[in-house]
Scaffold this motif. Structure first.
Motif, PDB file in Angstrom:
ATOM      1  N   GLN A  59       0.763  -1.118  -0.067  1.00 32.18           N
ATOM      2  CA  GLN A  59       0.014  -0.117  -0.026  1.00 32.18           C
ATOM      3  C   GLN A  59       0.751   1.127  -0.013  1.00 32.18           C
ATOM      4  O   GLN A  59       0.295   2.221  -0.600  1.00 32.18           O
ATOM      5  N   ARG A  60       2.264   1.069   0.401  1.00 31.50           N
ATOM      6  CA  ARG A  60       2.885   2.251   0.607  1.00 31.50           C
ATOM      7  C   ARG A  60       3.620   2.322  -0.331  1.00 31.50           C
ATOM      8  O   ARG A  60       4.571   3.486  -0.600  1.00 31.50           O
ATOM      9  N   THR A  61       4.165   1.374  -1.099  1.00 27.23           N
ATOM     10  CA  THR A  61       5.111   1.335  -2.323  1.00 27.23           C
ATOM     11  C   THR A  61       4.784   1.155  -3.782  1.00 27.23           C
ATOM     12  O   THR A  61       5.245   1.467  -4.604  1.00 27.23           O
ATOM     13  N   GLY A  62       3.219   0.401  -3.823  1.00 28.47           N
ATOM     14  CA  GLY A  62       2.683   0.378  -4.964  1.00 28.47           C
ATOM     15  C   GLY A  62       3.417  -1.059  -5.688  1.00 28.47           C
ATOM     16  O   GLY A  62       3.081  -1.127  -6.817  1.00 28.47           O
ATOM     17  N   LYS A  63       4.125  -1.766  -4.940  1.00 31.92           N
ATOM     18  CA  LYS A  63       4.857  -2.702  -5.557  1.00 31.92           C
ATOM     19  C   LYS A  63       3.875  -3.976  -5.427  1.00 31.92           C
ATOM     20  O   LYS A  63       3.096  -4.073  -4.537  1.00 31.92           O
ATOM     21  N   PRO A  64       3.939  -4.888  -6.569  1.00 30.92           N
ATOM     22  CA  PRO A  64       3.056  -6.012  -6.472  1.00 30.92           C
ATOM     23  C   PRO A  64       3.471  -6.810  -5.192  1.00 30.92           C
ATOM     24  O   PRO A  64       4.764  -6.992  -5.000  1.00 30.92           O
ATOM     25  N   VAL A  65       2.348  -7.757  -4.723  1.00 30.96           N
ATOM     26  CA  VAL A  65       2.847  -8.609  -3.594  1.00 30.96           C
ATOM     27  C   VAL A  65       2.682 -10.043  -4.495  1.00 30.96           C
ATOM     28  O   VAL A  65       1.679 -10.162  -5.230  1.00 30.96           O
ATOM     29  N   ILE A  66       3.628 -11.044  -4.139  1.00 33.70           N
ATOM     30  CA  ILE A  66       3.493 -12.367  -4.844  1.00 33.70           C
ATOM     31  C   ILE A  66       3.677 -13.400  -3.546  1.00 33.70           C
ATOM     32  O   ILE A  66       4.593 -13.660  -2.901  1.00 33.70           O
ATOM     33  N   GLU A  67       2.536 -14.384  -3.719  1.00 31.46           N
ATOM     34  CA  GLU A  67       2.351 -15.200  -2.842  1.00 31.46           C
ATOM     35  C   GLU A  67       3.198 -16.612  -3.640  1.00 31.46           C
ATOM     36  O   GLU A  67       2.613 -16.893  -4.399  1.00 31.46           O
ATOM     37  N   LEU A  68       4.248 -17.085  -3.153  1.00 31.66           N
ATOM     38  CA  LEU A  68       4.852 -18.186  -3.685  1.00 31.66           C
ATOM     39  C   LEU A  68       4.766 -19.523  -2.962  1.00 31.66           C
ATOM     40  O   LEU A  68       4.760 -19.513  -1.748  1.00 31.66           O
ATOM     41  N   PRO A  69       4.402 -20.579  -3.610  1.00 31.25           N
ATOM     42  CA  PRO A  69       4.250 -21.880  -2.766  1.00 31.25           C
ATOM     43  C   PRO A  69       5.913 -22.042  -2.286  1.00 31.25           C
ATOM     44  O   PRO A  69       6.776 -21.819  -2.625  1.00 31.25           O
ATOM     45  N   LEU A  70       5.659 -22.665  -1.052  1.00 33.38           N
ATOM     46  CA  LEU A  70       6.958 -23.090  -0.398  1.00 33.38           C
ATOM     47  C   LEU A  70       7.376 -24.804  -0.420  1.00 33.38           C
ATOM     48  O   LEU A  70       8.316 -24.931  -0.508  1.00 33.38           O
ATOM     49  N   THR A  71       6.399 -25.269  -0.928  1.00 35.01           N
ATOM     50  CA  THR A  71       6.477 -26.719  -1.136  1.00 35.01           C
ATOM     51  C   THR A  71       5.357 -27.298  -2.086  1.00 35.01           C
ATOM     52  O   THR A  71       4.534 -26.185  -2.448  1.00 35.01           O
ATOM     53  N   VAL A  72       5.233 -28.581  -2.264  1.00 38.98           N
ATOM     54  CA  VAL A  72       4.337 -29.080  -3.257  1.00 38.98           C
ATOM     55  C   VAL A  72       2.981 -29.265  -2.431  1.00 38.98           C
ATOM     56  O   VAL A  72       2.932 -29.380  -1.143  1.00 38.98           O
ATOM     57  N   THR A  73       1.898 -29.066  -3.175  1.00 36.81           N
ATOM     58  CA  THR A  73       0.458 -29.301  -2.495  1.00 36.81           C
ATOM     59  C   THR A  73      -0.261 -30.645  -2.933  1.00 36.81           C
ATOM     60  O   THR A  73       0.245 -30.928  -4.242  1.00 36.81           O
ATOM     61  N   ASP A  74      -0.964 -31.298  -2.018  1.00 33.36           N
ATOM     62  CA  ASP A  74      -1.380 -32.628  -2.540  1.00 33.36           C
ATOM     63  C   ASP A  74      -0.268 -33.621  -3.207  1.00 33.36           C
ATOM     64  O   ASP A  74       0.469 -34.008  -2.722  1.00 33.36           O
ATOM     65  N   ASP A  75      -0.788 -33.935  -4.357  1.00 30.21           N
ATOM     66  CA  ASP A  75      -0.139 -34.950  -4.923  1.00 30.21           C
ATOM     67  C   ASP A  75       0.960 -34.497  -5.986  1.00 30.21           C
ATOM     68  O   ASP A  75       1.272 -35.229  -7.206  1.00 30.21           O
ATOM     69  N   GLU A  76       1.024 -33.130  -6.088  1.00 25.41           N
ATOM     70  CA  GLU A  76       1.967 -32.319  -7.129  1.00 25.41           C
ATOM     71  C   GLU A  76       3.441 -33.018  -6.974  1.00 25.41           C
ATOM     72  O   GLU A  76       4.041 -33.394  -6.098  1.00 25.41           O
ATOM     73  N   THR A  77       3.910 -33.181  -8.402  1.00 28.57           N
ATOM     74  CA  THR A  77       5.566 -33.201  -8.337  1.00 28.57           C
ATOM     75  C   THR A  77       6.295 -32.244  -8.011  1.00 28.57           C
ATOM     76  O   THR A  77       5.898 -31.242  -8.257  1.00 28.57           O
ATOM     77  N   LEU A  78       7.610 -32.224  -7.781  1.00 25.57           N
ATOM     78  CA  LEU A  78       8.395 -31.187  -7.586  1.00 25.57           C
ATOM     79  C   LEU A  78       8.509 -30.389  -8.917  1.00 25.57           C
ATOM     80  O   LEU A  78       8.591 -29.038  -8.662  1.00 25.57           O
TER      81      LEU A  78
END
Ligand code: ZN
Length: 307
Positions: free
Chosen positions: A266-285
């Protein structure tokens, strides 16, 4: 040593299928992992194994309760794999001790730490409490050490062959398959992620240190005032004094508090990105890597993002 379970040996069947097939009868190794990414990694190397992960994608792997169900899972494991480098120092030693299982103790071939096969970044010769909850043995968030997955895979293949020699041929095949696929993906990712080179990030806890190192990005500031210390108002205020041209985005993980990232946005106008930390469910690496690179491209280089 524990006795091997579910080991069905039938010489006639083995002779009949022999070298013509790579899938030997399942011995069903029982494997305990600390984080879901290693479950995905091991599923590729030992598809017949039963693999249990102590944590889920929503959990912070630094802080886990050593509850009885985890101890029970660890007790029955033939093999365990964790990130290492003290990531799990707050809970894993207690599980190892209480499991009374020789196979999961440090120093055995069946207790594997990924960090032992990774070119560690940010190692410290000296640490003290004033530096926060710092990882003295280097950054343990090694799941994005992309190039090091090849030596890790080679080491894992050798361990599996040693632990379960009856299925050595299968492990050899699965390991080769993983590495061939991973090398192809590395080429694809290196090309696709080229527009990310030089991008600068305000991060949260150096979680993506290996990712940025690999993609030649840089984390120039951290929402945490010190490692493991939650963002404070005074620290966040200091980040608003950063030159807006000095960074391109703010990155955090699903288990981290989104509010400090939003506050800075809100103070810088820069985009926020949520990145996965690990796999979810049965996802492969590799699917997790695909997601991470797509998420970064979408925010930082929208015109080059293809998927
Ligand atoms: Zn950490």
């Amino acid at each position: 040593m524990r006795s091997k379970k579910n080991l069905i040996k039938c010489p006639l069947v083995m002779v009949a299928v022999g070298a013509a097939t790579i899938s030997a009868p399942a011995m069903a190794l029982d494997i305990f992992v600390c984080e879901p990414e290693w479950k995905a990694f091991l599923e590729a190397h030992a598809p017949d194994a039963t693999i249990y992960s102590a944590t889920t994608a929503k959990q912070d792997p630094h802080y886990v309760q050593a509850r009885p169900s985890l101890i029970a899972k660890m007790r029955q494991a033939d093999l365990a794999m964790c990130s290492g480098a003290e990531l799990e120092v707050g809970w894993l030693p207690m599980l190892q001790a209480r499991s009374s299982n020789a196979a999961v103790q440090n120093g055995t071939a069946t207790m594997i730490y990924a960090a032992d096969f990774v070119r560690m970044l940010d190692t410290h010769d000296h640490v003290d409490r004033s530096q926060g909850d710092i990882h003295a043995h280097g950054n343990p968030h090694v799941q994005f050490a992309a190039n090091d997955m090849i030596p890790l895979s080679l080491a894992m293949t050798e361990r599996l062959k040693m632990i379960d020699p009856d299925n050595a041929q299968s492990y050899q095949f699965q390991g080769m398959k993983f590495r061939a696929h991973w090398r192809n993906k590395l080429n694809e990712w290196n090309e696709k992620a080229a527009p990310l080179k030089g991008k600068q990030i305000v991060g949260y806890h150096e979680t993506y240190r290996y990712l940025y190192d690999w993609l030649e990005m840089e984390q120039i500031a951290d929402l945490e005032p010190k490692p493991g210390i939650s963002p404070t108002t005074s620290h966040l205020q200091s980040l608003t004094k950063l030159n807006p041209d000095a960074f391109d985005a703010i990155v955090y993980s699903p288990h981290q508090d989104q509010r400090p990232a939003n506050w800075l946005q809100q103070r810088t106008g820069k985009p926020v990105i949520e990145l996965p930390l690990t796999v979810t469910d049965d996802e492969t690496l590799d699917v997790m890597y695909d997601k991470v690179i797509d998420d970064l491209l979408r925010a930082l280089a929208p015109s080059s993002e293809q998927s």
